[in-house]
Write an enzyme that holds these catalytic residues in place. Sequence first.
Site, PDB file in Angstrom:
ATOM      1  N   ASN A 233       0.867  -1.180   0.000  1.00 11.92           N
ATOM      2  CA  ASN A 233       0.000   0.000   0.000  1.00 11.92           C
ATOM      3  C   ASN A 233       0.902   1.227   0.000  1.00 11.92           C
ATOM      4  O   ASN A 233       1.532   1.529   1.005  1.00 11.92           O
ATOM      5  CB  ASN A 233      -0.891  -0.026   1.254  1.00 11.92           C
ATOM      6  CG  ASN A 233      -1.703   1.249   1.408  1.00 11.92           C
ATOM      7  OD1 ASN A 233      -1.844   2.026   0.468  1.00 11.92           O
ATOM      8  ND2 ASN A 233      -2.231   1.462   2.608  1.00 11.92           N
ATOM      9  N   TRP A 234       0.938   1.910  -1.124  1.00  7.67           N
ATOM     10  CA  TRP A 234       1.845   3.065  -1.245  1.00  7.67           C
ATOM     11  C   TRP A 234       1.261   4.326  -0.607  1.00  7.67           C
ATOM     12  O   TRP A 234       1.922   5.343  -0.528  1.00  7.67           O
ATOM     13  CB  TRP A 234       2.171   3.320  -2.719  1.00  7.67           C
ATOM     14  CG  TRP A 234       3.253   2.421  -3.255  1.00  7.67           C
ATOM     15  CD1 TRP A 234       3.705   1.250  -2.703  1.00  7.67           C
ATOM     16  CD2 TRP A 234       4.032   2.619  -4.446  1.00  7.67           C
ATOM     17  NE1 TRP A 234       4.706   0.710  -3.477  1.00  7.67           N
ATOM     18  CE2 TRP A 234       4.922   1.528  -4.561  1.00  7.67           C
ATOM     19  CE3 TRP A 234       4.059   3.602  -5.432  1.00  7.67           C
ATOM     20  CZ2 TRP A 234       5.833   1.409  -5.613  1.00  7.67           C
ATOM     21  CZ3 TRP A 234       4.964   3.480  -6.491  1.00  7.67           C
ATOM     22  CH2 TRP A 234       5.833   2.397  -6.574  1.00  7.67           C
ATOM     23  N   LYS A 235      -0.003   4.288  -0.223  1.00  7.09           N
ATOM     24  CA  LYS A 235      -0.658   5.456   0.386  1.00  7.09           C
ATOM     25  C   LYS A 235      -0.458   6.686  -0.516  1.00  7.09           C
ATOM     26  O   LYS A 235      -0.459   6.552  -1.732  1.00  7.09           O
ATOM     27  CB  LYS A 235      -0.125   5.690   1.795  1.00  7.09           C
ATOM     28  CG  LYS A 235      -0.077   4.407   2.624  1.00  7.09           C
ATOM     29  CD  LYS A 235       0.196   4.676   4.068  1.00  7.09           C
ATOM     30  CE  LYS A 235       0.393   3.365   4.791  1.00  7.09           C
ATOM     31  NZ  LYS A 235       0.296   3.496   6.233  1.00  7.09           N
TER      32      LYS A 235
ATOM     33  N   HIS B 159      -9.381   1.132   5.073  1.00  9.66           N
ATOM     34  CA  HIS B 159      -8.085   1.304   5.755  1.00  9.66           C
ATOM     35  C   HIS B 159      -8.286   2.268   6.920  1.00  9.66           C
ATOM     36  O   HIS B 159      -9.079   3.214   6.831  1.00  9.66           O
ATOM     37  CB  HIS B 159      -7.059   1.855   4.763  1.00  9.66           C
ATOM     38  CG  HIS B 159      -5.659   1.819   5.288  1.00  9.66           C
ATOM     39  ND1 HIS B 159      -5.195   2.730   6.208  1.00  9.66           N
ATOM     40  CD2 HIS B 159      -4.635   0.961   5.053  1.00  9.66           C
ATOM     41  CE1 HIS B 159      -3.932   2.444   6.504  1.00  9.66           C
ATOM     42  NE2 HIS B 159      -3.571   1.367   5.815  1.00  9.66           N
TER      43      HIS B 159
ATOM     44  N   GLU C 184      -6.649   4.642   7.933  1.00 12.07           N
ATOM     45  CA  GLU C 184      -6.421   6.064   7.615  1.00 12.07           C
ATOM     46  C   GLU C 184      -7.645   6.668   6.923  1.00 12.07           C
ATOM     47  O   GLU C 184      -7.938   7.852   7.101  1.00 12.07           O
ATOM     48  CB  GLU C 184      -5.140   6.196   6.762  1.00 12.07           C
ATOM     49  CG  GLU C 184      -3.909   5.947   7.627  1.00 12.07           C
ATOM     50  CD  GLU C 184      -2.700   5.407   6.878  1.00 12.07           C
ATOM     51  OE1 GLU C 184      -2.654   5.491   5.640  1.00 12.07           O
ATOM     52  OE2 GLU C 184      -1.791   4.880   7.560  1.00 12.07           O
TER      53      GLU C 184
ATOM     54  N   GLU D 235      -5.227  -5.103  10.635  1.00  9.50           N
ATOM     55  CA  GLU D 235      -4.192  -4.094  10.838  1.00  9.50           C
ATOM     56  C   GLU D 235      -4.451  -3.345  12.143  1.00  9.50           C
ATOM     57  O   GLU D 235      -5.259  -2.399  12.165  1.00  9.50           O
ATOM     58  CB  GLU D 235      -4.208  -3.090   9.681  1.00  9.50           C
ATOM     59  CG  GLU D 235      -3.985  -3.716   8.324  1.00  9.50           C
ATOM     60  CD  GLU D 235      -3.409  -2.713   7.335  1.00  9.50           C
ATOM     61  OE1 GLU D 235      -2.320  -2.967   6.840  1.00  9.50           O
ATOM     62  OE2 GLU D 235      -4.037  -1.675   7.111  1.00  9.50           O
TER      63      GLU D 235
ATOM     64  N   GLY E 283       2.744   1.948  10.674  1.00  4.40           N
ATOM     65  CA  GLY E 283       3.739   3.013  10.517  1.00  4.40           C
ATOM     66  C   GLY E 283       4.460   3.395  11.793  1.00  4.40           C
ATOM     67  O   GLY E 283       5.128   4.425  11.836  1.00  4.40           O
TER      68      GLY E 283
ATOM     69  N   SER F 203       3.643  -2.464  10.262  1.00  2.00           N
ATOM     70  CA  SER F 203       5.100  -2.483  10.475  1.00  2.00           C
ATOM     71  C   SER F 203       5.750  -3.814  10.098  1.00  2.00           C
ATOM     72  O   SER F 203       6.698  -4.251  10.765  1.00  2.00           O
ATOM     73  CB  SER F 203       5.419  -2.095  11.930  1.00  2.00           C
ATOM     74  OG  SER F 203       4.996  -0.778  12.196  1.00  2.00           O
TER      75      SER F 203
ATOM     76  N   GLY G 214       2.844  -1.268   4.220  1.00  2.00           N
ATOM     77  CA  GLY G 214       2.889   0.145   3.862  1.00  2.00           C
ATOM     78  C   GLY G 214       4.311   0.576   3.521  1.00  2.00           C
ATOM     79  O   GLY G 214       4.804   0.354   2.421  1.00  2.00           O
ATOM     80  N   GLY G 215       4.987   1.142   4.504  1.00  2.00           N
ATOM     81  CA  GLY G 215       6.312   1.743   4.285  1.00  2.00           C
ATOM     82  C   GLY G 215       7.300   0.827   3.576  1.00  2.00           C
ATOM     83  O   GLY G 215       8.031   1.265   2.675  1.00  2.00           O
TER      84      GLY G 215
HETATM   85  C1  PEP Z   1      -0.611  -0.011   5.990  1.00  2.00           C
HETATM   86  O1  PEP Z   1      -0.656   1.156   5.681  1.00  2.00           O
HETATM   87  O2  PEP Z   1      -1.524  -0.762   5.619  1.00  2.00           O
HETATM   88  C2  PEP Z   1       0.513  -0.501   6.774  1.00  2.00           C
HETATM   89  C3  PEP Z   1       0.460  -1.700   7.267  1.00  2.00           C
HETATM   90  O3  PEP Z   1       1.576   0.373   6.930  1.00  2.00           O
HETATM   91  P1  PEP Z   1       3.030   0.010   7.550  1.00  2.00           P
HETATM   92  O4  PEP Z   1       3.479  -1.296   6.930  1.00  2.00           O
HETATM   93  O5  PEP Z   1       3.896   1.155   7.136  1.00  2.00           O
HETATM   94  O6  PEP Z   1       2.862  -0.119   9.017  1.00  2.00           O
END
Ligand code: PEP
Length: 250
Positions: free
Chosen positions: A9-11, A93, A95, A163, A169, A209, A230-231
């Site tokens: 997920n590049w957000k 999500h 966010e 999640e 993050g 994470s 994500g990251g």
């Molecule tokens: C996400 O945004 O779905 C996520 C899991 O982010 P991260 O891996 O950066 O915690």
Amino acid sequence: MRRKLAAGNWKMNGLSAELAEVEALCAAHPDPKVDLLIAPPATLISSMVVTASDHRLAVAGQDCHAEESGAHTGDISAQMLKDAGASHVILGHSERREDHNESDDDVRSKARTALAAGLKIIICIGESLEEREAANTLDIIAGQLAGSLPDILTGENTIIAYEPIWAIGTGKVPTLGQIGEVHDFIRTKLEARFGEGVGRSIRLLYGGSVKPSNASDIFAVSNVDGALVGGASLKASDFSGIIKALEDAI
Ligand code: PEP
């Protein structure tokens, strides 16, 4: 047998130049043993579909509107995602739930519209730190499952991502026991509502994470069928390490 899935997920990250990361990722995994997916910002969907065209990499949207079309400035419809070449869409999500006040009802409406447009859906659920500390995690998860999932789903068109909000993050990761408890709970709930066949066929991703250094341990947990990342999905080298860990978990 559920196929493993590594989803990125590049957000709100990524310009055209970052398509080079996708080229590098595809070159590193010409014949992946697991399913691969990236959800770039909407502006990159069409070009990422072209970049990934000779490879087994699915491209997803990060959200869609519950309506099919209409006066919703700035929003994107499920049909538009499909038309741009996306095969999946992430819905609910945390966010989106936080930044845009999305409720379980909103997520369920979007899910119905996305499925009708022929997209596969990745529904995100997860508790806040306060909810976990108050020992409410399983109640929250049960409520989100009941409220966010449409009745018409199948194992083919639906994926669920657990999640925990406090792990996204932040570099904080639940214990393997905590991940396993929630994933087993989700599986039980899915079987109870949709029947054993469908309930057992829906893939459950862990997200929060995930990194190359912790991926193997997480992928060894029961009912973890992959990750939503994500990251660590932004750089081919990091995401590749997670993909290799998932392939090793087969
Ligand atoms: C996400 O945004 O779905 C996520 C899991 O982010 P991260 O891996 O950066 O915690």
